[in-house]
Motif scaffolding. Structure first.
Motif, PDB file in Angstrom:
ATOM      1  N   THR A 491      35.850 -48.829  93.722  1.00  0.00           N
ATOM      2  CA  THR A 491      34.841 -49.831  94.056  1.00  0.00           C
ATOM      3  C   THR A 491      34.829 -50.060  95.555  1.00  0.00           C
ATOM      4  O   THR A 491      35.884 -50.233  96.171  1.00  0.00           O
ATOM      5  N   LEU A 492      33.655 -50.082  96.142  1.00  0.00           N
ATOM      6  CA  LEU A 492      33.548 -50.211  97.593  1.00  0.00           C
ATOM      7  C   LEU A 492      33.845 -51.639  98.029  1.00  0.00           C
ATOM      8  O   LEU A 492      33.317 -52.600  97.465  1.00  0.00           O
ATOM      9  N   THR A 493      34.676 -51.773  99.047  1.00  0.00           N
ATOM     10  CA  THR A 493      34.897 -53.070  99.690  1.00  0.00           C
ATOM     11  C   THR A 493      33.798 -53.317 100.719  1.00  0.00           C
ATOM     12  O   THR A 493      32.950 -52.450 100.979  1.00  0.00           O
ATOM     13  N   GLU A 494      33.839 -54.487 101.328  1.00  0.00           N
ATOM     14  CA  GLU A 494      32.901 -54.767 102.413  1.00  0.00           C
ATOM     15  C   GLU A 494      33.046 -53.741 103.527  1.00  0.00           C
ATOM     16  O   GLU A 494      32.042 -53.263 104.076  1.00  0.00           O
ATOM     17  N   TYR A 495      34.291 -53.390 103.843  1.00  0.00           N
ATOM     18  CA  TYR A 495      34.547 -52.423 104.905  1.00  0.00           C
ATOM     19  C   TYR A 495      33.916 -51.077 104.562  1.00  0.00           C
ATOM     20  O   TYR A 495      33.245 -50.455 105.404  1.00  0.00           O
ATOM     21  N   ASP A 496      34.076 -50.626 103.315  1.00  0.00           N
ATOM     22  CA  ASP A 496      33.473 -49.362 102.883  1.00  0.00           C
ATOM     23  C   ASP A 496      31.945 -49.443 102.935  1.00  0.00           C
ATOM     24  O   ASP A 496      31.277 -48.517 103.395  1.00  0.00           O
ATOM     25  N   ALA A 497      31.415 -50.557 102.426  1.00  0.00           N
ATOM     26  CA  ALA A 497      29.963 -50.717 102.362  1.00  0.00           C
ATOM     27  C   ALA A 497      29.354 -50.653 103.755  1.00  0.00           C
ATOM     28  O   ALA A 497      28.314 -50.008 103.972  1.00  0.00           O
ATOM     29  N   LYS A 498      29.984 -51.298 104.711  1.00  0.00           N
ATOM     30  CA  LYS A 498      29.417 -51.307 106.059  1.00  0.00           C
ATOM     31  C   LYS A 498      29.593 -49.965 106.768  1.00  0.00           C
ATOM     32  O   LYS A 498      28.741 -49.562 107.565  1.00  0.00           O
ATOM     33  N   ARG A 499      30.679 -49.257 106.470  1.00  0.00           N
ATOM     34  CA  ARG A 499      30.811 -47.905 107.018  1.00  0.00           C
ATOM     35  C   ARG A 499      29.683 -47.013 106.502  1.00  0.00           C
ATOM     36  O   ARG A 499      29.110 -46.211 107.247  1.00  0.00           O
ATOM     37  N   GLY A 538      38.764 -53.899  96.371  1.00  0.00           N
ATOM     38  CA  GLY A 538      37.691 -53.633  95.434  1.00  0.00           C
ATOM     39  C   GLY A 538      37.759 -54.487  94.195  1.00  0.00           C
ATOM     40  O   GLY A 538      36.795 -54.560  93.427  1.00  0.00           O
ATOM     41  N   ASP A 539      38.896 -55.157  93.998  1.00  0.00           N
ATOM     42  CA  ASP A 539      39.053 -56.044  92.846  1.00  0.00           C
ATOM     43  C   ASP A 539      38.655 -57.483  93.180  1.00  0.00           C
ATOM     44  O   ASP A 539      38.678 -58.338  92.295  1.00  0.00           O
ATOM     45  N   ILE A 540      38.330 -57.753  94.442  1.00  0.00           N
ATOM     46  CA  ILE A 540      37.911 -59.097  94.848  1.00  0.00           C
ATOM     47  C   ILE A 540      36.603 -58.949  95.622  1.00  0.00           C
ATOM     48  O   ILE A 540      36.589 -58.851  96.851  1.00  0.00           O
ATOM     49  N   LEU A 541      35.489 -58.921  94.897  1.00  0.00           N
ATOM     50  CA  LEU A 541      34.202 -58.674  95.535  1.00  0.00           C
ATOM     51  C   LEU A 541      33.643 -59.917  96.210  1.00  0.00           C
ATOM     52  O   LEU A 541      33.004 -59.835  97.253  1.00  0.00           O
ATOM     53  N   ALA A 701      28.583 -57.095 103.566  1.00  0.00           N
ATOM     54  CA  ALA A 701      27.798 -56.227 102.691  1.00  0.00           C
ATOM     55  C   ALA A 701      28.542 -56.010 101.385  1.00  0.00           C
ATOM     56  O   ALA A 701      29.777 -55.959 101.345  1.00  0.00           O
ATOM     57  N   LEU A 702      27.792 -55.896 100.312  1.00  0.00           N
ATOM     58  CA  LEU A 702      28.334 -55.616  98.987  1.00  0.00           C
ATOM     59  C   LEU A 702      27.520 -54.484  98.385  1.00  0.00           C
ATOM     60  O   LEU A 702      26.293 -54.560  98.321  1.00  0.00           O
ATOM     61  N   VAL A 703      28.193 -53.431  97.937  1.00  0.00           N
ATOM     62  CA  VAL A 703      27.545 -52.289  97.296  1.00  0.00           C
ATOM     63  C   VAL A 703      28.098 -52.143  95.890  1.00  0.00           C
ATOM     64  O   VAL A 703      29.312 -52.089  95.695  1.00  0.00           O
ATOM     65  N   LEU A 704      27.213 -52.098  94.912  1.00  0.00           N
ATOM     66  CA  LEU A 704      27.586 -51.796  93.529  1.00  0.00           C
ATOM     67  C   LEU A 704      26.875 -50.518  93.127  1.00  0.00           C
ATOM     68  O   LEU A 704      25.704 -50.331  93.432  1.00  0.00           O
ATOM     69  N   ARG A 705      27.594 -49.655  92.421  1.00  0.00           N
ATOM     70  CA  ARG A 705      26.999 -48.373  92.055  1.00  0.00           C
ATOM     71  C   ARG A 705      27.154 -48.104  90.566  1.00  0.00           C
ATOM     72  O   ARG A 705      27.834 -48.839  89.851  1.00  0.00           O
ATOM     73  N   ARG A 706      26.514 -47.049  90.108  1.00  0.00           N
ATOM     74  CA  ARG A 706      26.578 -46.698  88.697  1.00  0.00           C
ATOM     75  C   ARG A 706      28.023 -46.467  88.286  1.00  0.00           C
ATOM     76  O   ARG A 706      28.822 -45.935  89.037  1.00  0.00           O
ATOM     77  N   GLY A 707      28.350 -46.860  87.074  1.00  0.00           N
ATOM     78  CA  GLY A 707      29.703 -46.661  86.582  1.00  0.00           C
ATOM     79  C   GLY A 707      30.608 -47.842  86.791  1.00  0.00           C
ATOM     80  O   GLY A 707      31.707 -47.904  86.250  1.00  0.00           O
ATOM     81  N   GLY A 708      30.149 -48.825  87.612  1.00  0.00           N
ATOM     82  CA  GLY A 708      30.940 -50.033  87.829  1.00  0.00           C
ATOM     83  C   GLY A 708      32.233 -49.740  88.534  1.00  0.00           C
ATOM     84  O   GLY A 708      32.356 -48.851  89.370  1.00  0.00           O
ATOM     85  N   ILE A 709      33.275 -50.488  88.197  1.00  0.00           N
ATOM     86  CA  ILE A 709      34.582 -50.347  88.849  1.00  0.00           C
ATOM     87  C   ILE A 709      35.288 -49.140  88.281  1.00  0.00           C
ATOM     88  O   ILE A 709      35.455 -49.006  87.073  1.00  0.00           O
ATOM     89  N   SER A 710      35.694 -48.232  89.157  1.00  0.00           N
ATOM     90  CA  SER A 710      36.374 -47.021  88.703  1.00  0.00           C
ATOM     91  C   SER A 710      37.813 -47.020  89.188  1.00  0.00           C
ATOM     92  O   SER A 710      38.201 -47.784  90.045  1.00  0.00           O
TER      93      SER A 710
END
Length: 710
Positions: A491-499, A538-541, A701-710
């Motif tokens: 699951t993408l964190t804010e840091y991942d989403a902004k990158r 990724g567990d604390i969105l 930023a918050l990004v959610l994608r198909r498949g939810g939390i992996s």
């Protein structure tokens, strides 16, 4: 793969029709189709099918489809559901092109598999199905009634220029009857029922090929493919045909639980509304809208603007009409001195030559008074449309006004509508005469003005322009040729989403992901205080809810105290959470907080949103939506429609914000959404919009994608 434009010529203009289950009882579902075919003077062959009879309604009757002397173009099926599969097998064996199935008891019943069974038989034999559970259709131009609806009885319905497609049979033909009674001239009426095969979009695409269609009306309970629906809308607009849609059940899933602000604010209802606005679809709310739009658009005249002249025999009615014009965005302009002078010659001294023009009831004393006033306002260059509001004018005076109105309407190049406020006993013959003459006749000023407003709004659009902006072919291309989301694990964190967003060109805050307190101190020293700290997991969105955010840290001591405290809160909130690190981020001290987001709608794909952000998003719910992608002109238009736009534009002496930079960001995000097929939801909130010329910056930023939390 489904055909985009099935060839429906044999359905709409068949050479022969068989009626399975035909009955001599002419007022039944199985008997009325024969009655209607005879009343309409259907020019082709008619074959009743029923083993009980040798003749029905003077037609030779056949025991089954197999025994027919020729293969009919259309078979009407009006038997009970259990018999339909065998009928379809016979149709398939004879390679019948089309079957219209009136019978109920399929997908709308407990036996949902029954519909799949008849569809499988039809596909095997190449039979196209309209229905089941429909009331059929009528082609009024070619005199082809393939229906059992009592609304068609009489066989003398005049054809016009309105095509009407309804998923509901009962509602469709009931509203057709209402419209026909009020003077709407339909060309086609088609009900699609359960849509096992042919659906409303297939039918809509077909009727749009008729150059005489001036308006397409649709009653929709749902569509299976949003892109097919929008392709039909594009085709309609390319042919300069407006589309009015009564969409029911728009929000069955809008209350479902969501995890992002954007999705919470963009339920089904809001998405449909956005698509209607973006694609210039006329939204209808009830049966009256079907009737009134039919009246306005069936007429050949089209306005060049939104300026209305009101001609009335009642001052009060004129004021009411003017108020409704103001409500609907129509302008009631002052008439020129020349026009007023001409009007004054034909009204009493106590009348008014202003706009509204109050002729008073005394105008009936001069046989030339009303037609001369009408001609004056129709010829006025400052007028685009004319509304004639009549009161209790009766007797020969009423007939004189009715005839003058009909003659003026026939000669006019501008829309001319009438609202005659009178009871049926005194005014029925006048109103019936105007309907027969084709004059748009409305029951109230509000209905009249609302319909003319829709006409003016449609004509003000540039056909095809908005569709080029939203054409998915080649639109939404970005600097990244391949989707980048798959390169991120979990699951993408804010840091991942902004990158990820930065790769697409979104300006983000200066920030460093740190694995230790010493790294955090070094990052803060390099960046400069004040800074913010955020725990990345990724567990604390929703970090604020977990208390793992610290803002406005002005010194190393404040940073050190906050660092340990935030990690402790994270472990308490989610004991098993994987901690990616602690983000040290610059504090953005200046800028108006906005939100830019995306929700992937199951029908229409990515929907982009813009609104006021931060604490305003939940309080004000000020959001504007469009289907992605959007160009910067469309993005700017979205921003200008925000209720909070004055805050961006520099209201009450405030500095104007960098609206152009926000529009650019909105465009980039819309292209990002189209380039990433796995993206479900995106929140960029807050986006700080700085003063004009200084740009924007995404702070979270918050990004959610198909498949939810992996």
């Amino acid at each position: 793969m489904r055909e985009t434009m099935p060839q429906l010529e044999k359905l709409f203009v068949p050479r022969s029709v068989a009626v399975v289950g035909a009955s001599p009882a002419s007022d039944t579902i199985s008997g009325r189709p024969l009655k209607l075919l005879r009343e309409f003077g259907f020019p082709g062959h008619v074959f009743p099918v029923n083993p009980k009879y040798r003749t029905v309604a003077e037609y030779p009757c056949y025991p089954d489809v197999a025994s027919l002397p020729e293969t009919p173009d259309v078979v009407l099926v009006g038997v009970r559901a259990s018999l339909v599969p065998s009928v379809m097998e016979s149709c398939a064996a004879r390679r019948v092109p089309f079957a219209v199935i009136f019978s109920s008891g399929f997908a709308e019943s407990e036996d949902r598999g029954a519909q799949e069974r008849i569809l499988a038989i039809a596909r095997e034999g190449g039979v196209r199905i309209l229905g089941p559970n429909c009331q059929g259709m009528v082609n009024l131009v070619s005199r082809v009634p393939l229906s059992f609806s009592a609304s068609l009885e009489g066989g003398c319905i005049l054809p016009g220029h309105v095509a009407y497609v309804s998923q509901s049979g009962a509602f469709g033909f009931a509203t057709f009857a209402m419209g026909n009674d009020r003077g709407v001239r339909f060309r086609y009426v088609v009900t699609t029922g359960n849509q096992a095969d042919l659906d409303a979009i297939d039918v809509g695409c077909y009727v749009l090929q008729d150059p005489e269609v001036r308006l397409l009306l649709m009653y929709l309970e749902g569509v299976n493919d949003g892109e097919r629906f929008l392709r039909m809308i594009r085709e309609a607009h390319e042919r300069h045909v407006p589309v009015g849609v009564l969409k029911v059940g728009k929000s069955p899933s809008s209350r479902a639980a969501v995890r992002s602000h954007t999705a919470a604010l963009t339920g089904d209802d809001a998405v449909w509304d956005a698509v209607f606005r973006q694609y210039s679809i006329i939204s209808m709310e009830d049966a009256e809208d079907i009737v009134n739009l039919g009246l306005a658009f069936n007429a050949p005249q089209r306005p060049n603007g939104n300026r209305v002249a009101i001609l009335t025999t009642s001052g009060g009615a004129g004021i009411v009409t003017a108020d409704r014009c103001d409500d609907m965005g129509l302008v009631v302009p002052p008439l020129s001195g020349t026009t007023q002078e001409e009007v004054r010659r034909h009204i009493p001294p106590f009348g008014s030559s202003l706009n509204p023009v109050d002729m008073t009831a005394q105008v009936i004393n001069d046989p030339e008074g009303f037609p001369k006033c009408l001609r004056a306002v129709l010829d006025s260059p400052e007028v685009d449309m004319v509304v004639s509001v009549h009161s209790m004018i009766t007797g020969e005076a009423g007939w004189s006004m009715a005839r003058s109105l009909a003659e003026a309407w026939r000669k006019s190049t501008k829309p001319l509508a009438c609202c005659w406020l009178i009871d049926e006993a005194h005014g029925g013959p006048f109103r019936e005469f105007l309907r027969e003459q084709g004059v748009p006749l409305f029951q109230s000023p509000r209905e009249c003005v609302r319909s003319l407003a829709a006409l003016a709004k449609w004509e003000s659009t540039v056909p095809g322009k908005i569709f080029l902006e939203n054409n998915p072919d080649g639109a939404g291309e970005s600097a990244c040729p391949l989707p980048l989301l798959p390169s991120f694990s979990g699951t993408l964190t804010e840091y991942d989403a902004k990158r990820l967003l930065k790769t697409y060109g979104v300006p983000i805050t200066r920030e460093v992901l740190c694995a230790s307190l010493s790294e955090a101190r070094d990052a803060a020293e390099t960046m400069g205080y004040p800074v913010a700290l955020k725990v990345m997991s990724g567990d604390i969105l929703h970090k604020t809810e977990a208390g793992v955010v610290a803002l406005h840290l002005h010194s190393e001591e404040e940073l050190r105290n906050a660092y340990g405290r935030l990690l402790e809160r994270a472990r308490t909130f989610a004991p098993h959470a994987h901690i990616q690190g602690v983000l040290v981020q610059e504090m953005v001290e200046e800028g108006l907080e906005c939100l830019v987001g995306v929700k992937r709608d199951p029908l229409f794909g990515p929907i982009v949103a813009v609104g006021l952000g931060g604490i305003y998003v939940e309080v004000l719910r000020d959001l504007v939506l469009r289907k992605a992608p959007v160009d910067e002109a469309t993005a700017l238009n979205m921003i200008e429609q925000l209720k909070g736009y004055p805050l961006l534009a520099g209201a009450r002496g405030q500095k104007k914000r960098d609206i152009a930079a926000l529009a650019s960001l909105l465009r980039i995000v819309s292209e990002f959404a189209c380039a990433e097929p796995d993206l479900l939801e995106l929140d960029v909130n807050p986006v700080f919009v700085r003063v004009e010329g200084e740009g924007v910056v995404a702070a979270d930023a918050l990004v959610l994608r198909r498949g939810g939390i992996s």
